[in-house]
Design a protein around this motif. Sequence first.
Motif, PDB file in Angstrom:
ATOM      1  N   ASP A  15      51.198  35.279  44.109  1.00 57.52           N
ATOM      2  CA  ASP A  15      49.833  34.884  44.645  1.00 57.52           C
ATOM      3  C   ASP A  15      48.837  35.295  43.839  1.00 57.52           C
ATOM      4  O   ASP A  15      48.961  36.541  43.264  1.00 57.52           O
ATOM      5  CB  ASP A  15      49.597  35.117  46.115  1.00 57.52           C
ATOM      6  CG  ASP A  15      50.597  34.392  47.143  1.00 57.52           C
ATOM      7  OD1 ASP A  15      51.189  33.394  46.875  1.00 57.52           O
ATOM      8  OD2 ASP A  15      51.134  35.139  48.024  1.00 57.52           O
TER       9      ASP A  15
ATOM     10  N   TYR B  75      43.819  32.144  45.522  1.00 58.03           N
ATOM     11  CA  TYR B  75      43.348  30.830  44.648  1.00 58.03           C
ATOM     12  C   TYR B  75      44.601  29.980  44.523  1.00 58.03           C
ATOM     13  O   TYR B  75      44.527  28.799  44.988  1.00 58.03           O
ATOM     14  CB  TYR B  75      43.263  31.710  43.347  1.00 58.03           C
ATOM     15  CG  TYR B  75      42.951  30.422  42.275  1.00 58.03           C
ATOM     16  CD1 TYR B  75      42.354  29.477  42.421  1.00 58.03           C
ATOM     17  CD2 TYR B  75      43.637  30.787  41.108  1.00 58.03           C
ATOM     18  CE1 TYR B  75      42.159  28.518  41.443  1.00 58.03           C
ATOM     19  CE2 TYR B  75      43.634  30.023  40.073  1.00 58.03           C
ATOM     20  CZ  TYR B  75      42.716  28.780  39.979  1.00 58.03           C
ATOM     21  OH  TYR B  75      42.606  27.870  39.033  1.00 58.03           O
ATOM     22  N   HIS B  76      45.942  30.370  44.380  1.00 59.93           N
ATOM     23  CA  HIS B  76      46.978  29.573  44.187  1.00 59.93           C
ATOM     24  C   HIS B  76      48.185  30.572  44.093  1.00 59.93           C
ATOM     25  O   HIS B  76      48.331  31.559  43.583  1.00 59.93           O
ATOM     26  CB  HIS B  76      46.870  28.731  42.986  1.00 59.93           C
ATOM     27  CG  HIS B  76      47.654  27.718  43.077  1.00 59.93           C
ATOM     28  ND1 HIS B  76      47.545  26.302  43.835  1.00 59.93           N
ATOM     29  CD2 HIS B  76      48.872  27.369  42.362  1.00 59.93           C
ATOM     30  CE1 HIS B  76      48.420  25.387  43.694  1.00 59.93           C
ATOM     31  NE2 HIS B  76      49.510  25.953  42.704  1.00 59.93           N
ATOM     32  N   THR B  77      49.361  29.829  44.317  1.00 64.91           N
ATOM     33  CA  THR B  77      50.592  30.652  44.061  1.00 64.91           C
ATOM     34  C   THR B  77      51.272  29.996  42.697  1.00 64.91           C
ATOM     35  O   THR B  77      51.175  28.616  42.642  1.00 64.91           O
ATOM     36  CB  THR B  77      51.528  30.381  45.487  1.00 64.91           C
ATOM     37  OG1 THR B  77      50.882  30.900  46.449  1.00 64.91           O
ATOM     38  CG2 THR B  77      52.972  31.093  45.255  1.00 64.91           C
TER      39      THR B  77
ATOM     40  N   HIS C 243      40.808  29.209  34.591  1.00 62.88           N
ATOM     41  CA  HIS C 243      40.100  28.956  35.932  1.00 62.88           C
ATOM     42  C   HIS C 243      38.396  29.212  35.372  1.00 62.88           C
ATOM     43  O   HIS C 243      37.618  28.358  35.747  1.00 62.88           O
ATOM     44  CB  HIS C 243      40.016  30.252  36.699  1.00 62.88           C
ATOM     45  CG  HIS C 243      39.332  30.080  38.158  1.00 62.88           C
ATOM     46  ND1 HIS C 243      37.957  30.755  37.835  1.00 62.88           N
ATOM     47  CD2 HIS C 243      39.396  29.792  39.079  1.00 62.88           C
ATOM     48  CE1 HIS C 243      37.578  30.617  39.089  1.00 62.88           C
ATOM     49  NE2 HIS C 243      38.579  30.019  39.951  1.00 62.88           N
TER      50      HIS C 243
ATOM     51  N   VAL D 299      43.788  23.476  38.618  1.00 59.58           N
ATOM     52  CA  VAL D 299      44.834  24.308  39.156  1.00 59.58           C
ATOM     53  C   VAL D 299      46.304  23.955  38.903  1.00 59.58           C
ATOM     54  O   VAL D 299      47.118  24.756  38.760  1.00 59.58           O
ATOM     55  CB  VAL D 299      44.535  24.956  40.383  1.00 59.58           C
ATOM     56  CG1 VAL D 299      44.836  23.953  41.486  1.00 59.58           C
ATOM     57  CG2 VAL D 299      45.285  26.258  40.595  1.00 59.58           C
ATOM     58  N   ASP D 300      46.464  22.838  39.224  1.00 59.21           N
ATOM     59  CA  ASP D 300      47.886  22.045  39.211  1.00 59.21           C
ATOM     60  C   ASP D 300      48.361  21.975  37.711  1.00 59.21           C
ATOM     61  O   ASP D 300      49.360  21.937  37.401  1.00 59.21           O
ATOM     62  CB  ASP D 300      47.748  20.668  39.991  1.00 59.21           C
ATOM     63  CG  ASP D 300      47.588  20.519  41.305  1.00 59.21           C
ATOM     64  OD1 ASP D 300      48.139  21.881  41.951  1.00 59.21           O
ATOM     65  OD2 ASP D 300      47.015  19.589  41.912  1.00 59.21           O
TER      66      ASP D 300
ATOM     67  N   ALA E 228      49.484  25.497  36.909  1.00 59.11           N
ATOM     68  CA  ALA E 228      50.841  25.821  37.819  1.00 59.11           C
ATOM     69  C   ALA E 228      52.011  25.069  36.953  1.00 59.11           C
ATOM     70  O   ALA E 228      52.787  25.789  36.819  1.00 59.11           O
ATOM     71  CB  ALA E 228      50.417  25.356  39.213  1.00 59.11           C
TER      72      ALA E 228
END
Length: 442
Positions: free
Chosen positions: A244, A252-254, A276, A282-283, A286
Amino acid sequence: MTHYHFVGIKGTGMSALAQILHDMKHEVQGSDVEKYFFTQQALDERGITILPFDKNNIKQGQTIIAGNAFPDDNEELVAARELGLPIYRYHHFLGDFVKKYTGVAVTGSHGKTSTTGLLAHVIGGAEPTSFLIGDGTGRGVADSTYFVFEACEYRRHFLSYEPAYGIMTNIDFDHPDYYKDIDDVISAFQQMAMQVTKGIIACGDDQYLQQIHANVPVVFYGLGDHNDFQASNIQRDENGTTFDVFVRNTFYHTFTITGYGTHNILNALAVIALCHYENVDVDVIADRLKTFGGVKRRYSEKPFGDQVLIDDYAHHPTEISATIEATKYKYKNRDVVAIFQPHTFTRTKTFLHEFGESLRKADYVYLCDIFGSARENAGSLSIEDLQKQIPNAMLLSEEEVGILEQHKDGILLFMGAGDIQKFQKSYEKTVEGHQGKSTQIG
């Protein structure tokens, strides 16, 4: 369209820059020694002409880019001056070139190449991105928004750059043939920080980087809770490492990455922080992190029968420790066999005890003769001096590599910045030869 001639085109940075200029539709050729280097494969694939050194390679109308390893009295550089041609040293040319884009300089004592490759892959999923990676890989993209490049601290070459962003992975004492001590290294990074024009992304877990000050915002990343970007809840499984990310203590995101070492997490955090900051979705971040395939000579894995052979550029005690740590995370309950070739006599002498400490973390250790360099091909110590630091370490020659077969399902780490690859190739040939003989007998 400019006609570029590269003096020393097979150098890692030079090869990458030649690829970039070729991709951008310039005429590119170069010269070098006739020995084969892995960096020339990409040049050959692009059809870029590589010539032996010869003053007659130099013609009117060329712009000359010279590798830093070649002195001013090189016959081609002499000929170029006689013709009045423009001559640029690699780092000076790159410094001017970067200003055309949102330049992101990735620097640090360790992790530059892997982080540059990862950032180019991730941010390239959002905007057109050109990149120069220190493994000899370069790509020029028309109408690029970003130019991501590796900025080397050796001989303070990175002070030729004034990038929009600087990623600083760590500060450590290395290149003892040039830097006097750690304070000398810190001063170089501090000077580099003052040349960044938009923002610095720095590892806040590094004691020296915490001291960095600049005229632009400095954003810190790391595992400690004092960082602006923090990784926590770290889990490792067969798919890689999942963690994380919290931005200033807010989730924020995993993310999942393919690497296993702590250094892999930190490299990813640097990339996440910069993306960022640049408002990359964000996708996209990731998805791209999951598909990064790595860079040349940085933990390059090859299944080989019941063994796994890993080629890695680790040549400093900190890097060796990180590589062994990552291997033990990924391959639990399997023997980690370190085959190490020290790079330069100065570095080996300076860090003799530290090399011993890092290599002792492996289950078995084999040592190859010290690899000299163009600047230094002899020294006052030998590989036996390092062997004394490591209980049960064995010396290894190319002719004796067959002994590695005894590690039946071992993970064989071939580490070094010289020509350690020849030991791996020799081992592969030896084993394949044994297999061929057994087939004939059968």
